[in-house]
Design a protein around this motif. Structure first.
Motif, PDB file in Angstrom:
ATOM      1  N   SER A 141      -6.896   4.131  -7.377  1.00 37.03           N
ATOM      2  CA  SER A 141      -6.552   5.697  -7.532  1.00 37.03           C
ATOM      3  C   SER A 141      -7.856   6.498  -7.788  1.00 37.03           C
ATOM      4  O   SER A 141      -8.019   7.583  -7.306  1.00 37.03           O
ATOM      5  CB  SER A 141      -5.558   6.060  -8.638  1.00 37.03           C
ATOM      6  OG  SER A 141      -5.926   5.613  -9.951  1.00 37.03           O
ATOM      7  N   TYR A 186       0.039  -1.046  -0.071  1.00 34.40           N
ATOM      8  CA  TYR A 186       0.126   0.217  -0.162  1.00 34.40           C
ATOM      9  C   TYR A 186       1.676   0.677   0.256  1.00 34.40           C
ATOM     10  O   TYR A 186       2.453   0.044   1.041  1.00 34.40           O
ATOM     11  CB  TYR A 186      -0.883   1.131   0.610  1.00 34.40           C
ATOM     12  CG  TYR A 186      -0.854   0.862   2.024  1.00 34.40           C
ATOM     13  CD1 TYR A 186      -0.130   1.903   2.795  1.00 34.40           C
ATOM     14  CD2 TYR A 186      -1.607  -0.080   2.771  1.00 34.40           C
ATOM     15  CE1 TYR A 186      -0.032   1.713   4.320  1.00 34.40           C
ATOM     16  CE2 TYR A 186      -1.286  -0.414   4.184  1.00 34.40           C
ATOM     17  CZ  TYR A 186      -0.653   0.711   4.790  1.00 34.40           C
ATOM     18  OH  TYR A 186      -0.632   0.510   6.287  1.00 34.40           O
ATOM     19  N   PRO A 243       0.844   8.517   0.518  1.00 31.92           N
ATOM     20  CA  PRO A 243       0.367   7.192   0.398  1.00 31.92           C
ATOM     21  C   PRO A 243       0.045   6.916  -0.834  1.00 31.92           C
ATOM     22  O   PRO A 243      -0.432   7.590  -1.839  1.00 31.92           O
ATOM     23  CB  PRO A 243      -1.008   7.076   1.327  1.00 31.92           C
ATOM     24  CG  PRO A 243      -1.504   8.398   1.292  1.00 31.92           C
ATOM     25  CD  PRO A 243      -0.457   9.386   1.332  1.00 31.92           C
ATOM     26  N   GLU A 244       0.338   5.753  -1.345  1.00 36.80           N
ATOM     27  CA  GLU A 244       0.327   5.119  -2.700  1.00 36.80           C
ATOM     28  C   GLU A 244      -0.598   3.755  -2.422  1.00 36.80           C
ATOM     29  O   GLU A 244      -0.017   2.803  -2.228  1.00 36.80           O
ATOM     30  CB  GLU A 244       1.304   4.745  -3.388  1.00 36.80           C
ATOM     31  CG  GLU A 244       2.178   6.234  -3.682  1.00 36.80           C
ATOM     32  CD  GLU A 244       3.762   5.579  -4.480  1.00 36.80           C
ATOM     33  OE1 GLU A 244       3.669   4.425  -4.692  1.00 36.80           O
ATOM     34  OE2 GLU A 244       4.321   6.629  -4.709  1.00 36.80           O
ATOM     35  N   PHE A 245      -1.972   3.677  -2.739  1.00 32.40           N
ATOM     36  CA  PHE A 245      -2.558   2.584  -2.639  1.00 32.40           C
ATOM     37  C   PHE A 245      -2.367   1.858  -3.907  1.00 32.40           C
ATOM     38  O   PHE A 245      -2.830   2.043  -4.909  1.00 32.40           O
ATOM     39  CB  PHE A 245      -4.198   3.063  -2.396  1.00 32.40           C
ATOM     40  CG  PHE A 245      -4.258   3.862  -1.205  1.00 32.40           C
ATOM     41  CD1 PHE A 245      -4.536   3.270   0.079  1.00 32.40           C
ATOM     42  CD2 PHE A 245      -4.539   5.346  -1.346  1.00 32.40           C
ATOM     43  CE1 PHE A 245      -4.589   4.122   1.128  1.00 32.40           C
ATOM     44  CE2 PHE A 245      -4.649   5.964  -0.265  1.00 32.40           C
ATOM     45  CZ  PHE A 245      -4.738   5.394   0.838  1.00 32.40           C
ATOM     46  N   ARG A 246      -2.010   0.438  -3.810  1.00 35.23           N
ATOM     47  CA  ARG A 246      -1.285  -0.221  -4.800  1.00 35.23           C
ATOM     48  C   ARG A 246      -2.221  -1.372  -5.206  1.00 35.23           C
ATOM     49  O   ARG A 246      -2.463  -1.991  -6.387  1.00 35.23           O
ATOM     50  CB  ARG A 246      -0.063  -0.588  -4.683  1.00 35.23           C
ATOM     51  CG  ARG A 246       0.924   0.633  -4.515  1.00 35.23           C
ATOM     52  CD  ARG A 246       2.291   0.175  -4.074  1.00 35.23           C
ATOM     53  NE  ARG A 246       3.415   1.275  -4.163  1.00 35.23           N
ATOM     54  CZ  ARG A 246       4.363   0.952  -3.234  1.00 35.23           C
ATOM     55  NH1 ARG A 246       4.643  -0.098  -2.844  1.00 35.23           N
ATOM     56  NH2 ARG A 246       5.094   2.144  -3.306  1.00 35.23           N
ATOM     57  N   ASP A 273      -3.542  -0.391  -8.473  1.00 36.74           N
ATOM     58  CA  ASP A 273      -3.178   0.955  -8.298  1.00 36.74           C
ATOM     59  C   ASP A 273      -4.270   1.716  -9.107  1.00 36.74           C
ATOM     60  O   ASP A 273      -4.807   2.837  -8.830  1.00 36.74           O
ATOM     61  CB  ASP A 273      -1.949   1.185  -8.486  1.00 36.74           C
ATOM     62  CG  ASP A 273      -1.254   0.720  -9.730  1.00 36.74           C
ATOM     63  OD1 ASP A 273      -1.734   0.023 -10.509  1.00 36.74           O
ATOM     64  OD2 ASP A 273       0.057   1.063  -9.850  1.00 36.74           O
ATOM     65  N   TRP A 307      -4.412  -5.560   1.550  1.00 32.13           N
ATOM     66  CA  TRP A 307      -3.982  -4.442   1.189  1.00 32.13           C
ATOM     67  C   TRP A 307      -2.731  -4.508   1.057  1.00 32.13           C
ATOM     68  O   TRP A 307      -1.903  -5.028   1.878  1.00 32.13           O
ATOM     69  CB  TRP A 307      -4.522  -3.525   2.348  1.00 32.13           C
ATOM     70  CG  TRP A 307      -6.002  -2.925   2.598  1.00 32.13           C
ATOM     71  CD1 TRP A 307      -6.801  -3.529   3.337  1.00 32.13           C
ATOM     72  CD2 TRP A 307      -6.758  -2.096   1.580  1.00 32.13           C
ATOM     73  NE1 TRP A 307      -8.211  -2.913   3.211  1.00 32.13           N
ATOM     74  CE2 TRP A 307      -7.931  -2.162   2.166  1.00 32.13           C
ATOM     75  CE3 TRP A 307      -6.220  -1.248   0.555  1.00 32.13           C
ATOM     76  CZ2 TRP A 307      -9.085  -1.263   1.551  1.00 32.13           C
ATOM     77  CZ3 TRP A 307      -7.294  -0.626  -0.078  1.00 32.13           C
ATOM     78  CH2 TRP A 307      -8.378  -0.498   0.349  1.00 32.13           C
TER      79      TRP A 307
END
Length: 325
Positions: free
Chosen positions: A203, A244, A180-183, A199, A242
């Protein structure tokens, strides 16, 4: 007389990993919302007046007047009543309300049901925060080597339906297996306070739980937003967004866990390659038209319920028949 305290029931730990709790050990944590100084004064006023009358009688009634011993006895009784009233309000009222509320709940909430079911009903009744206009959007890349990149956006509004102000912070969890990439995260009330995280900011807030195989942006790492109660006349809702990214198999099932009470939910596909098919269903409340990229669930969800969606490779014959956009 106004109520002594406002009692609500909530789970002891919202952030803990889900576990199965035996019925006999299922004890909700109780939280009392403190009354204002004005409310406490209104409750204690009769006792304070009685004590003041007792002190005044003790100090001012001459000992040579008739029935002085009776007057002093009554004055002492009034002073003792004041002390007992203050002590009861400060130390015993909460426990009394708790015991009475438990007895009423067992009699009135889910009457005749097993204790396990009564506990679930009480959880629903004690719900404070409710989400609305929940929309989850997907944007799929072209499959490559059996994998597909999915950009996900989740939007919703949340309101406070309790009797007091509540602090709120969003939280998002994804399995580490999907990289996962939380952007992006934005939440707040328009015209008041809005928090925005890119992001880079997110992070540093991500927590990895290796035992569960999940990555999480916990609410404890985010600033809390105070939500005023709807019952107090609050009109505005807290809006949350959100964004991601995930790397998932080209044939997979996505489970959307609604970790808070939610009124209605929508799944929407922004982009979908020709090779893939996206479906959702298994719910009588579903509204979906053939050819539409939107699936709307017209129902209320309690915390812990979920939605399912599937994507998979389209059969060659079906792909040829699919109209081009």
């Amino acid at each position: 007389m106004p109520p002594i305290e406002i009692l609500s029931v909530e789970e002891a730990s919202e952030s803990a990993a889900p576990t199965t709790i035996p019925a006999k050990d299922r004890t909700p944590a109780r939280r009392f919302h403190a009354l204002s100084v004005k409310d406490h004064f209104r409750l204690l006023l009769p006792f304070l007046l009685a004590g003041a009358m007792g002190v005044l009688a003790r100090a001012k009634y001459p000992y040579w007047w008739p029935a002085n011993e009776l007057v002093y006895f009554l004055a002492d009784a009034l002073i003792v009543a004041m002390i007992l009233g203050v002590a009861f309000d400060l130390f015993s009222a909460k426990l009394l309300v708790e015991r009475v509320s438990d007895g009423l709940a067992q009699t009135l909430v889910g009457r005749g049901l097993p204790a396990e079911m009564q506990g679930l009903v009480r959880d629903v009744v004690s719900t404070d925060l409710v989400r609305d206009h929940y929309v989850k959007s997907y944007a799929f890349s072209t499959p490559e080597n059996g994998l597909v990149q999915v950009d996900v956006e989740v939007r919703y509004e949340i309101r406070n339906y309790s009797e007091a102000v509540r602090d709120y912070g969003p939280e998002l969890t994804a399995e580490t297996f999907f990289q996962p990439e939380f952007r992006f995260l934005e939440y707040g009330i328009a015209g008041r306070k809005i928090y925005t995280f890119s992001d880079e900011n997110l992070s540093s807030k991500v927590e990895i739980e290796d035992t569960l195989g999940v990555a999480r942006v916990p609410k404890s790492a985010l600033p809390a937003l105070s939500l005023r109660p709807v019952r107090g006349g609050e009109k505005a809702a807290c809006q949350v967004t959100w964004r991601y990214g995930l790397t998932v198999p080209e044939q997979y099932c996505d489970v959307t866990v609604l970790d808070e009470a939610t009124l209605g939910a929508t799944l929407h596909v922004e982009t979908l390659p020709e090779e893939l098919e996206f479906v959702s269903g298994c719910d009588a409340s579903l509204h979906h038209e053939a050819g539409s990229q939107t699936w709307y669930f017209e129902r209320a969800f309690i915390a812990g319920q979920h939605l399912r969606a599937w994507w998979f490779r389209r059969k060659p014959a079906a792909r040829a028949l699919r109209p081009r956009s």
